[in-house]
Each structure stands twice: as structure tokens, then as C-alpha cells.
Write a protein that holds these residues in place. Structure first.
Motif, mmCIF file in Angstrom:
data_model
loop_
_atom_site.group_PDB
_atom_site.id
_atom_site.type_symbol
_atom_site.label_atom_id
_atom_site.label_comp_id
_atom_site.label_asym_id
_atom_site.label_seq_id
_atom_site.Cartn_x
_atom_site.Cartn_y
_atom_site.Cartn_z
ATOM 1 N N LEU A 117 12.888 0.004 -3.982
ATOM 2 C CA LEU A 117 13.101 1.452 -3.936
ATOM 3 C C LEU A 117 12.200 2.029 -2.845
ATOM 4 O O LEU A 117 11.003 1.696 -2.793
ATOM 5 N N GLY A 151 7.282 1.149 5.870
ATOM 6 C CA GLY A 151 6.010 1.689 5.431
ATOM 7 C C GLY A 151 5.208 2.342 6.545
ATOM 8 O O GLY A 151 5.714 2.604 7.633
ATOM 9 N N LYS A 221 13.343 7.712 -4.870
ATOM 10 C CA LYS A 221 11.913 7.804 -5.214
ATOM 11 C C LYS A 221 11.682 7.491 -6.675
ATOM 12 O O LYS A 221 12.339 8.072 -7.554
ATOM 13 N N ALA A 259 0.975 8.227 -1.267
ATOM 14 C CA ALA A 259 1.943 8.681 -2.288
ATOM 15 C C ALA A 259 1.219 9.500 -3.355
ATOM 16 O O ALA A 259 1.078 9.084 -4.515
ATOM 17 N N VAL A 332 -1.066 9.776 17.129
ATOM 18 C CA VAL A 332 0.163 10.266 16.513
ATOM 19 C C VAL A 332 -0.113 11.169 15.314
ATOM 20 O O VAL A 332 -1.046 10.923 14.533
ATOM 21 N N GLU A 494 -2.008 -1.840 -0.034
ATOM 22 C CA GLU A 494 -3.082 -0.931 0.374
ATOM 23 C C GLU A 494 -3.246 0.238 -0.578
ATOM 24 O O GLU A 494 -4.359 0.582 -0.966
ATOM 25 N N GLY A 500 -5.989 -3.746 3.354
ATOM 26 C CA GLY A 500 -6.329 -2.779 4.393
ATOM 27 C C GLY A 500 -5.705 -3.283 5.678
ATOM 28 O O GLY A 500 -6.290 -4.100 6.357
HETATM 29 C C1 FAD Z 1 0.158 5.355 12.412
HETATM 30 C C2 FAD Z 1 -0.393 4.140 11.722
HETATM 31 C C3 FAD Z 1 -0.778 3.048 12.486
HETATM 32 C C4 FAD Z 1 -1.277 1.894 11.871
HETATM 33 N N1 FAD Z 1 -1.591 0.818 12.660
HETATM 34 C C5 FAD Z 1 -1.901 -0.349 12.066
HETATM 35 C C6 FAD Z 1 -2.066 -1.534 12.854
HETATM 36 O O1 FAD Z 1 -1.908 -1.540 14.070
HETATM 37 N N2 FAD Z 1 -2.409 -2.686 12.196
HETATM 38 C C7 FAD Z 1 -2.606 -2.722 10.830
HETATM 39 O O2 FAD Z 1 -2.916 -3.790 10.299
HETATM 40 N N3 FAD Z 1 -2.460 -1.612 10.058
HETATM 41 C C8 FAD Z 1 -2.085 -0.442 10.655
HETATM 42 N N4 FAD Z 1 -1.905 0.674 9.881
HETATM 43 C C9 FAD Z 1 -2.133 0.552 8.426
HETATM 44 C C10 FAD Z 1 -0.935 -0.166 7.811
HETATM 45 O O3 FAD Z 1 0.206 0.479 8.189
HETATM 46 C C11 FAD Z 1 -1.069 -0.184 6.288
HETATM 47 O O4 FAD Z 1 -2.272 -0.816 5.961
HETATM 48 C C12 FAD Z 1 0.087 -0.949 5.653
HETATM 49 O O5 FAD Z 1 1.306 -0.403 6.060
HETATM 50 C C13 FAD Z 1 -0.057 -0.905 4.138
HETATM 51 O O6 FAD Z 1 1.073 -1.536 3.609
HETATM 52 P P1 FAD Z 1 1.613 -1.218 2.135
HETATM 53 O O7 FAD Z 1 2.906 -1.960 2.030
HETATM 54 O O8 FAD Z 1 0.547 -1.491 1.154
HETATM 55 O O9 FAD Z 1 1.869 0.359 2.083
HETATM 56 P P2 FAD Z 1 2.730 1.294 3.045
HETATM 57 O O10 FAD Z 1 3.013 0.644 4.324
HETATM 58 O O11 FAD Z 1 2.039 2.595 3.065
HETATM 59 O O12 FAD Z 1 4.146 1.423 2.299
HETATM 60 C C14 FAD Z 1 4.289 2.120 1.094
HETATM 61 C C15 FAD Z 1 5.743 2.562 0.992
HETATM 62 O O13 FAD Z 1 5.966 3.022 -0.356
HETATM 63 C C16 FAD Z 1 6.837 4.120 -0.318
HETATM 64 N N5 FAD Z 1 6.651 4.893 -1.557
HETATM 65 C C17 FAD Z 1 5.537 5.558 -1.955
HETATM 66 N N6 FAD Z 1 5.735 6.156 -3.156
HETATM 67 C C18 FAD Z 1 7.012 5.835 -3.534
HETATM 68 C C19 FAD Z 1 7.809 6.160 -4.681
HETATM 69 N N7 FAD Z 1 7.322 6.906 -5.678
HETATM 70 N N8 FAD Z 1 9.085 5.695 -4.727
HETATM 71 C C20 FAD Z 1 9.588 4.932 -3.698
HETATM 72 N N9 FAD Z 1 8.879 4.604 -2.578
HETATM 73 C C21 FAD Z 1 7.606 5.032 -2.507
HETATM 74 C C22 FAD Z 1 6.392 4.883 0.933
HETATM 75 O O14 FAD Z 1 7.422 5.741 1.399
HETATM 76 C C23 FAD Z 1 6.068 3.741 1.910
HETATM 77 O O15 FAD Z 1 7.170 3.438 2.734
HETATM 78 C C24 FAD Z 1 -1.411 1.851 10.461
HETATM 79 C C25 FAD Z 1 -1.046 2.958 9.675
HETATM 80 C C26 FAD Z 1 -0.532 4.094 10.295
HETATM 81 C C27 FAD Z 1 -0.123 5.257 9.448
#
Ligand code: FAD
Length: 520
Positions: A117, A151, A221, A259, A332, A494, A500
Motif C-alpha cells: 500500500l 519512497g 493510505k 508519515a 530540493v 527508517e 538511516g
Molecule cells: C531528497 C532526499 C534525498 C535523499 N538522499 C539519499 C541518498 O542519497 N542516499 C541515502 O542513502 N538516503 C537518502 N535519503 C534518505 C532515504 O531516502 C531514506 O533513508 C529511505 O528512503 C528510507 O526508506 P524507507 O523505506 O524506510 O522509508 P521511505 O523511503 O520514507 O518510504 C516510506 C513510504 O511509506 C509511504 N507511507 C507512509 N505512510 C503511509 C500510509 N499510512 N499508508 C501508505 N503508505 C504510507 C510513504 O508515502 C513513503 O513512500 C534521501 C531522502 C530525501 C528526502
């Protein structure tokens, strides 16, 4: 295979020369050849060169092993997922960031029924929403730099570097490569994918999950977890066609660090959570060519855009450090909430932008949150983001200040043009950030400048605020079974406080998949 390390190549030599050198070392040919590691050695500016390790398959390995320097026998290891138990209900994965995507991919590869989702949109539509936001300041709070397919990391430099050592990292890199990332991520010392490749990689992983029978739902969501006697029984979902429920005894919360509405719902649903350290600061920008010269001396033409990593611990117990450096990239607008300004950075694979940027951060602990509410850190982030919105003058313009103006040093020329879109408003960043943050940055800049010449150059630009360096909260899970206090709920990645960065989030996704399959 034999791994031959420490093979030096000058900047004028290429990979054909590398093969020549290996032939000479082996005094003969090989069956298979692959580059295992490629890195830049710029410790001596007058002798900047490349260093390679290669893996070769040859017949007389043992004999060669005794004869050649810098060689070792290595075994090719392949990641194998455990044969685990199967379930009557689907596994629901909330979030399609690196954690959710990798968890879904590995489970689908092993015959599990998965439903992913995602509150945001698919990457193609999301890209349009993000570009509109950067151009006009029109924010879609459900489809932006934080929320949507792939993400938070989709609009990023896609740096895959991590300080963690885990055997699953190889699996992550191989899956990223298999789904469209450049091959060099498998061997460069500091691999990066580039935002232009990340889009396609996310799409390819999604299509692969669907091809293996999984479901991926965008603009869906998760709004509630259904709990019965301490066990999860399903989730409620808000979708464009209305609300519905999914019955499931296994729910992965890979929701990321932004979130906030979902964190509040989980807190109020009785999930055990705790306050967590994170960091706050600014995005600092310099001319990339200045960084290249500081890091490589004159040799930089052949080396591409240089990066840097700086950190400093001050007597006041605070640390100042650079984070998520984006060579040849741009700052950004990364907001996900109405009326709040957030910065981050990204680069395309080529890293050919005029500026270099990184986050310049100061550590923040629960003592700074000013409340025992488990989400107090999140509210602290929000307050700063809203203050920045006001001081930036609205429309998501960001407050910015030149280092010279901030430190009170003369700024004769202003070559560095801020890259933050929809634009900056020259301001006093001490009005945006807590005093302990700006005081620490003020103390750190001159010291960091001695480590990287030009880091505190007066025309460098600081754009504020960088508030989302990591999650302000941890959703507690068992070290053994990776489950929360609600049975069947698996906090992941994360947002849950267990990763991280892209690589560690993806690795955590695999760990949770293994836990669900019953490895633990
Ligand atoms: C601009 C930017 C640049 C970055 N550059 C780097 C980099 O170069 N190298 C690096 O290692 N890290 C980088 N990061 C950090 C990295 O993106 C994150 O550490 C990583 O994406 C975390 O992964 P995750 O899957 O835990 O969470 P996320 O990638 O944050 O994904 C979580 C997803 O859950 C979805 N979600 C949340 N709540 C709900 C809900 N209730 N229902 C359904 N969906 C939901 C969100 O929409 C999101 O798409 C960057 C972050 C940003 C914002």
C-alpha cells in the motif's frame, strides 16, 4: 576465485590497461574477470590515482596464490532466503520506499502473497507533482518528495554508502542492478544511482512484484490497524474509491520518517514507541569546482565531482557534521505538509550541476524536545518548518543566508547561486532554527573550513531548514522476532527507527521478510 587487490591505475589509464596489468600479474589469461572494487586515492594531491580490486577465475589458483602479492582466494556467496511457513492471509506492506519495496520483492520472489500500500502516487505521476511543486510552490501533501512510489529516496542522489556491514547489502545492490541501477554500483567504493535512474528502478521492482503475483496499490493510505486480543487482524485503507479493509495477520510498517498522521494513529492505537535522537540544520552550498580543487588539487577533470564528509564534536557536547552530500546536485524543496518548509538534496547520475551541497547538521536529543510526548520530536520538526515557511514569505520559498553574512565576514563576490526551487528569501537563519543549532554551526564553520578549504567561504549559501535527517521516533520491536507489542505488526526501515539511508532501509526490509518467514 582469486581476488587481486591494490592495482593502481593512473588517471590516463583505462580498464583495458587494467586488464593488461592483470594479465601481467597472472602471466596469462583468466576464465572469468570482474571488477570487485574501484576507488579514488586522493590522499596525495600530486599523485591522485585509481585503485582496483579484481576477481578472476583461473585454473591454477592455489599455485598463483603463493606466487602473487595482494591476492586472496575468495568464495562466491549467494543470498538464499529461508524456506518459511506460508499464511492464509496476504502480507500487507505499508510503504513502497526501499524498506517496503525490498521486503515485498524478496517475499514475492519466495512465493508469498504480498499487498503493498502506498499513500502517494506511482513514480510517473509523482514526478509531475514534484516538478509542479518546485516550479509553482503548489504542494500535493500526498504526492511529493517524501510520499510516493520509491519512497523518500527517489528524488535523491541515490547514494548507497553505509557504515553498516551486513551480508544482505550485496543482495540489495544486485537487486538494484537487476532492476536498472548502473552496474558500477556493484564495485565502486562510493556507489550512487542518481535520481534519473531511481525512477526506472522503482518502476521495474514494482512490475516484478506484480509479475510474481503481488499487488501494489497507489494513493491507498493505511489509516488504521485492526487489532483483536493483541494480534493484528488487518488494516483499514483510504483509497480514491473509498475506504476498505484488508484481512491480514502480518502487517509491515515501512512508512518512512514523515508519515506524521500515521505515527499519531499508531501511538493512539497503543503501539509501543519511544522518542529518538535525530539532527537539524541547514543545506550548505558551494561551487562544485571549489570542492574539486580542495579534494583533488588540479587532477579533478577526470575524476568527476568530488564529495566530502566532515564531522566535529564540540566541548558543549554537541556535534556538527555534514550529511547526504550531493556532488554536482541541487537543494530540493522536500515538504510534505501544508505550510512547512523542508530542505534536502539530490543529484542526477552525472553529478554535473554547478553547485555541491550537503546537510550541515547538529545533533538533537529528547532533552531538546521539551515534552515527554513520544512524538515531541516530530512536533519540534513541524514548528521549525512552519517558522521557516513564514520567514520565507510563503509559497514554500525557503529562508537562506550566506555564510559571510551569518559569520559577519566580508563577502566580496557571490558566485554561488542558490539552487532551491521555488526560490529563497535572504533572511537571518537564527530566526528559524533553535539557538543551540545556530550557535553550534557558527562555532563549527571556521574549524571545518580548516579541514576542507573554502567550506566557510563567505559566499557559500545556507538554506534552511533541514529537519528530516532521520526519524524522531522509534516503534519498538522485538530483537528476535521483529514484531511490535501488537503481534503480527512489523516496524521496518527508517521511519520505524531501524535504518538511516536507502541501503540500510532495504536491508531492514529483507530482515523483516526473513522474520515473517519464520527465520527468527
Ligand atoms: C531528497 C532526499 C534525498 C535523499 N538522499 C539519499 C541518498 O542519497 N542516499 C541515502 O542513502 N538516503 C537518502 N535519503 C534518505 C532515504 O531516502 C531514506 O533513508 C529511505 O528512503 C528510507 O526508506 P524507507 O523505506 O524506510 O522509508 P521511505 O523511503 O520514507 O518510504 C516510506 C513510504 O511509506 C509511504 N507511507 C507512509 N505512510 C503511509 C500510509 N499510512 N499508508 C501508505 N503508505 C504510507 C510513504 O508515502 C513513503 O513512500 C534521501 C531522502 C530525501 C528526502
Amino acid at each position: 576465485m582469486l581476488r587481486i587487490s591494490n592495482i593502481k591505475l593512473s588517471l590516463d589509464e583505462d580498464e583495458n590497461d587494467l586488464k593488461q596489468k592483470v594479465r601481467k600479474i597472472l602471466s596469462g589469461e583468466w576464465k572469468t574477470f570482474r571488477i570487485a572494487k574501484k576507488s579514488i586515492d586522493a590522499r596525495r594531491k600530486n599523485d591522485v590515482h585509481m585503485v582496483y580490486s579484481v576477481d578472476v577465475e583461473v585454473s591454477n589458483e592455489e599455485k598463483l596464490c603463493k606466487k602473487i602479492k595482494n591476492v586472496q582466494l575468495i568464495t562466491n556467496t549467494v543470498y538464499k532466503f529461508p524456506n518459511g511457513r506460508k499464511f492464509d492471509t496476504p502480507i500487507v506492506i505499508v510503504g513502497t520506499g526501499p524498506a517496503g519495496m525490498m521486503c515485498g520483492l524478496v517475499l514475492a520472489q519466495n512465493g508469498y502473497n504480498v499487498i503493498l500500500l502506498e499513500r502517494g502516487k506511482c513514480v510517473k505521476e509523482r514526478k509531475a507533482d514534484v516538478e509542479r511543486f518546485w516550479k509553482s510552490g503548489e504542494l500535493n501533501s500526498e504526492s511529493n518528495v517524501q510520499f510516493g512510489e520509491g519512497g523518500a529516496g527517489t528524488f535523491s542522489d541515490g547514494k548507497l554508502t553505509t557504515g553498516v556491514n551486513d551480508f544482505r547489502i550485496r543482495k540489495v545492490l544486485e537487486e538494484f542492478y537487476a532492476h536498472g541501477a548502473p552496474e558500477e554500483i556493484l564495485y565502486t567504493a562510493k556507489p550512487h544511482i542518481g535520481t534519473d535512474n531511481l525512477y526506472h528502478m522503482a518502476e521495474n521492482i514494482r512490475e516484478d512484484i506484480i509479475r510474481m503475483g503481488g499487488k501494489v496499490c497507489f494513493s491507498h493510505k493505511m489509516t488504521e490497524i485492526i487489532i483483536c486480543d493483541g494480534q493484528v487482524r488487518g488494516v483499514k485503507v483510504q483509497s480514491p474509491d473509498g475506504e476498505y479493509e484488508i484481512k491480514s495477520n502480518h502487517v509491515v510498517l515501512a512508512i518512512g520518517h514523515s508519515a506524521r498522521d500515521t505515527f499519531e494513529m499508531l501511538r493512539d492505537s497503543g503501539l509501543d514507541m519511544e522518542q529518538k535522537n535525530f539532527s537539524i540544520g541547514v543545506r550548505i552550498e558551494h561551487l562544485q569546482k571549489m570542492i574539486n580543487v580542495s579534494q583533488y588539487g588540479e587532477a579533478h577533470e577526470k575524476l568527476g565531482a568530488a564529495d566530502y564528509k566532515l564531522s566535529l564534536h564540540l566541548e558543549n557536547g554537541r556535534s556538527a557534521y555534514t550529511f547526504c552530500m550531493c556532488p554536482g546536485g541541487q537543494v530540493v524543496a522536500s515538504a510534505s505538509e501544508e505550510g512547512g518548509v523542508v530542505t534536502n538534496g539530490m543529484s542526477n547520475f552525472a553529478r554535473d550541476g554547478k553547485n555541491a551541497n550537503s546537510a550541515l547538521l547538529v545533533n538533537v536529543t529528547p532533552d531538546d524536545f521539551g515534552s515527554d510526548d513520544v512524538l515531541a520530536g516530530m512536533y519540534m520538526q513541524r514548528d521549525i518548518e512552519r517558522k521557516a515557511y513564514k520567514i520565507g514569505g510563503g509559497s514554500y520559498k525557503a529562508p537562506a543566508q550566506r555564510v559571510g553574512d551569518f559569520l559577519g565576514t566580508e563577502c566580496e563576490e557571490t558566485e554561488v547561486e542558490p539552487t532551491y526551487k521555488p526560490g529563497v528569501k535572504w533572511s537571518d537563519i537564527t530566526e528559524v532554527l533553535p539557538a543551540f543549532v545556530t550557535d553550534t554551526i557558527r562555532e563549527a564553520l571556521p574549524i571545518l573550513d580548516r579541514r576542507l578549504h573554502g567550506f566557510a567561504s563567505p559566499d557559500a549559501v545556507m538554506t534552511a531548514p533541514e529537519t528530516r535527517s532521520s526519524s524522531p521516533v522509534r516503534i519498538i520491536r522485538g530483537n528476535e522476532n521483529f514484531q511490535s507489542n501488537i503481534k503480527g505488526v512489523y516496524p521496518c526501515g527508517e521511519g520505524a527507527g531501524y535504518a538511516g539511508g536507502i541501503t540500510t532501509a532495504a536491508v531492514d526490509g529483507i530482515k523483516v521478510a526473513e522474520a515473517i518467514a519464520g527465520l527468527y
